[in-house]
Design an enzyme around this catalytic site. Structure first.
Site, short mmCIF file in Angstrom:
data_model
loop_
_atom_site.label_atom_id
_atom_site.label_comp_id
_atom_site.label_asym_id
_atom_site.label_seq_id
_atom_site.Cartn_x
_atom_site.Cartn_y
_atom_site.Cartn_z
N LYS A 152 -31.83 80.71 72.86
CA LYS A 152 -32.88 81.56 73.43
C LYS A 152 -32.70 81.59 74.94
O LYS A 152 -32.29 80.59 75.53
CB LYS A 152 -34.27 81.01 73.11
CG LYS A 152 -34.56 80.87 71.61
CD LYS A 152 -34.89 82.18 70.94
CE LYS A 152 -34.95 82.01 69.42
NZ LYS A 152 -35.37 83.18 68.67
N LYS A 178 -26.68 78.62 66.56
CA LYS A 178 -26.43 79.95 65.98
C LYS A 178 -26.87 81.05 66.91
O LYS A 178 -27.80 80.87 67.72
CB LYS A 178 -27.07 80.09 64.60
CG LYS A 178 -28.55 80.37 64.59
CD LYS A 178 -28.99 80.66 63.17
CE LYS A 178 -29.90 81.85 62.96
NZ LYS A 178 -30.30 82.72 64.00
N ASP A 180 -28.69 84.58 67.74
CA ASP A 180 -29.88 85.21 67.20
C ASP A 180 -29.48 86.54 66.56
O ASP A 180 -28.41 87.08 66.81
CB ASP A 180 -30.93 85.40 68.31
CG ASP A 180 -32.30 85.00 67.81
OD1 ASP A 180 -32.58 85.27 66.63
OD2 ASP A 180 -33.08 84.42 68.58
N HIS A 269 -28.76 84.90 57.50
CA HIS A 269 -30.08 85.18 58.08
C HIS A 269 -30.68 86.32 57.26
O HIS A 269 -29.97 87.01 56.53
CB HIS A 269 -29.88 85.57 59.56
CG HIS A 269 -31.14 85.58 60.36
ND1 HIS A 269 -31.99 86.65 60.39
CD2 HIS A 269 -31.66 84.65 61.19
CE1 HIS A 269 -33.01 86.36 61.21
NE2 HIS A 269 -32.83 85.15 61.70
N ARG A 270 -32.00 86.51 57.37
CA ARG A 270 -32.64 87.48 56.47
C ARG A 270 -33.57 88.42 57.23
O ARG A 270 -34.61 88.81 56.70
CB ARG A 270 -33.39 86.73 55.38
CG ARG A 270 -34.38 85.71 55.95
CD ARG A 270 -35.18 85.01 54.88
NE ARG A 270 -36.22 84.20 55.51
CZ ARG A 270 -37.25 83.66 54.89
NH1 ARG A 270 -37.37 83.80 53.60
NH2 ARG A 270 -38.15 82.96 55.53
N GLN A 362 -34.02 74.10 62.27
CA GLN A 362 -33.57 74.60 63.57
C GLN A 362 -34.71 75.19 64.37
O GLN A 362 -35.70 75.67 63.81
CB GLN A 362 -32.43 75.59 63.39
CG GLN A 362 -32.75 76.75 62.50
CD GLN A 362 -31.53 77.61 62.22
OE1 GLN A 362 -30.41 77.12 62.07
NE2 GLN A 362 -31.75 78.91 62.16
N GLY A 364 -35.50 77.45 68.13
CA GLY A 364 -35.09 78.13 69.36
C GLY A 364 -36.04 77.72 70.47
O GLY A 364 -35.73 76.88 71.32
#
Ligand code: CAP
Ligand code: MG
Length: 412
Positions: A152, A178, A180, A269-270, A362, A364
């Site tokens: 982030k 990871k 974003d 990711h979804r 996880q 951010g």
């Protein structure tokens, strides 16, 4: 509309080895049997009216059967022969079990709550190459939950600033980083430059401390490019790849997972799933997508935060997702369930009580927002995971772990 009761087989027992069995929750002003028959008809051999070309043989072999209606939930069994996996794959499966039915006037709302596939169909998919055990082996982390961050701000950092964030995360003990979902190949952070800088940062952490880390590079893109982008990222040092399954499609996950040249895990990711999964009266439950991701070979999948984080979902739905990731009744490796969204160190204790240790947690904001910066946030997350693994109460553990103490003070 003329819906034929020839699709109605209430009470009939169905062979689960020969059918795909779906549970649909229906909201309708009609007799629920009519509504269920509308689904079975439209999604298998029928249309809105009787047709001269549909003979008894076709109906018997390929017609879907409504076998149960309990309350507002209808069970519809589709013959396995209605599906075409070699050519068609998940796009074809979805067009049957989750296609036109959502627009039918017979239903004010309808939600596909769950799906059960026969072995003959499951065997045509390979599942994850790595999954929980493979990722644990790569990270040399046999038991504790994996603990990670989403860099982030989600957009804006240049490659070196981005890699510095990952270096600090690794030095603080995180196992996973990871991209974003909105970061791709923007001018301020070109993908190739980012991959190289992050790989160097991860190497530095390893050289200095021996700690192993992986970072998922977002390769979500148009279908005609995704394999090329993934290959290039891997060639330049990507240790994991990320794909957004709803925006890119299940076929994209499968293409990446089954490409023999891809030798790193696929983080799924979804983003956008809430548009389909969130409304309890209409759409598709996330558990259906979780099952499909596992079939297609995702190694890690976002399953929600069991009601503790920022995203909607809730313990029951998220538990179903977790079960879909790890259940032993399918012929695949277990997918690593990922809990993400509004997580911070103080939430790890209640989360791990629900999930157990086979999970990737996880944060951010919960890392970058720590008063001690990214390294402080990473340490606090790692300490929280250590405490949860050891079964020590957080407040006690925080007494001699400064970063966890500060995190609890800010967010706890
Ligand atoms: C988390 C996250 C994820 C969400 C999506 C975000 O960041 O990166 O995209 O987890 O939700 O941008 O929100 P924070 P889900 O840790 O800063 O919240 O996993 O439920 O699909
Ligand atoms: Mg995100």
């Amino acid at each position: 509309m003329e819906y034929s009761n020839r699709y109605l087989h209430l009470g009939e027992s169905i062979d689960p080895d020969e059918h795909v069995i779906c549970k649909y929750k229906m909201k309708t002003d009609l007799d629920p049997r009519k509504a269920a028959v509308a689904i079975a008809t439209e999604q298998s051999t029928g249309t809105w009216t009787g047709i001269s070309t549909l003979n008894d043989d076709i109906l018997e072999k390929y017609g879907a059967r409504v076998t149960d209606i309990t309350g507002d939930v209808a069970t519809v069994a589709f013959p396995a022969d209605d599906f075409s996996i070699d050519i068609g794959g998940i796009p074809q499966v979805l067009s049957v079990i989750g296609g036109n039915l959502f627009g039918l006037e017979a239903l004010k709302g309808v939600r596909l709550e769950d799906v059960f596939f026969p072995r003959s169909i499951l065997d045509q998919f390979k599942g994850p190459k790595f999954g929980i055990q493979g990722m644990r082996d790569m990270l040399k982390r046999p038991e504790k939950p994996l603990v990670g961050t989403i860099v982030k701000p989600k957009i804006g950092l240049p490659p070196q600033g981005y890699a510095d964030y990952i270096y600090e995360s690794g030095m603080g003990g995180l196992t996973n980083g990871k991209d974003d979902e909105t970061l791709s190949n923007q001018k301020f952070c070109p993908l190739e430059d980012r991959v190289v800088a992050v790989a160097e940062a991860i190497d530095r952490v390893k050289d200095e401390t021996g700690h192993v880390m992986m970072h998922a590079i977002n390769v979500s893109t148009s279908g005609h490019q995704i394999l090329e982008v993934a290959d290039r990222a891997q060639e330049l040092g990507a240790s994991e790849l990320m794909v957004d399954v709803i925006t890119c499609g299940f076929a994209a996950v499968q293409a990446l997972a089954e490409d023999p040249s891809i030798k790193v895990p696929i983080h799924v990711h979804r983003t956008m799933h809430g548009a389909i999964t969130r409304n309890r009266d209409h759409g598709i439950a996330m558990v259906v997508f979780s099952k499909l991701v596992r079939m297609c070979g995702g190694d890690a999948l976002h399953v929600g935060t069991f009601g503790v984080g920022k995203m909607s979902g809730g313990a029951e739905e998220d538990l179903a997702n977790q079960r879909a990731c790890v259940a032993t009744d399918v012929p695949y490796k277990a997918v690593m369930p990922v809990c993400s969204g509004g997580m911070h160190p103080a939430l790890i204790e209640p989360l791990v009580k629900i999930t157990g240790l086979d999970v990737q947690i996880q944060a951010g904001g919960g890392v970058a927002g720590h008063p001690g910066g990214v390294r402080g946030g990473a340490k606090a997350m790692s300490q929280a995971v250590d405490a949860a693994t050891a079964g020590v109460a957080f407040k006690d553990y925080a007494a001699d772990h400064k970063e966890l103490f500060e995190a609890i003070k800010k967010w706890g």
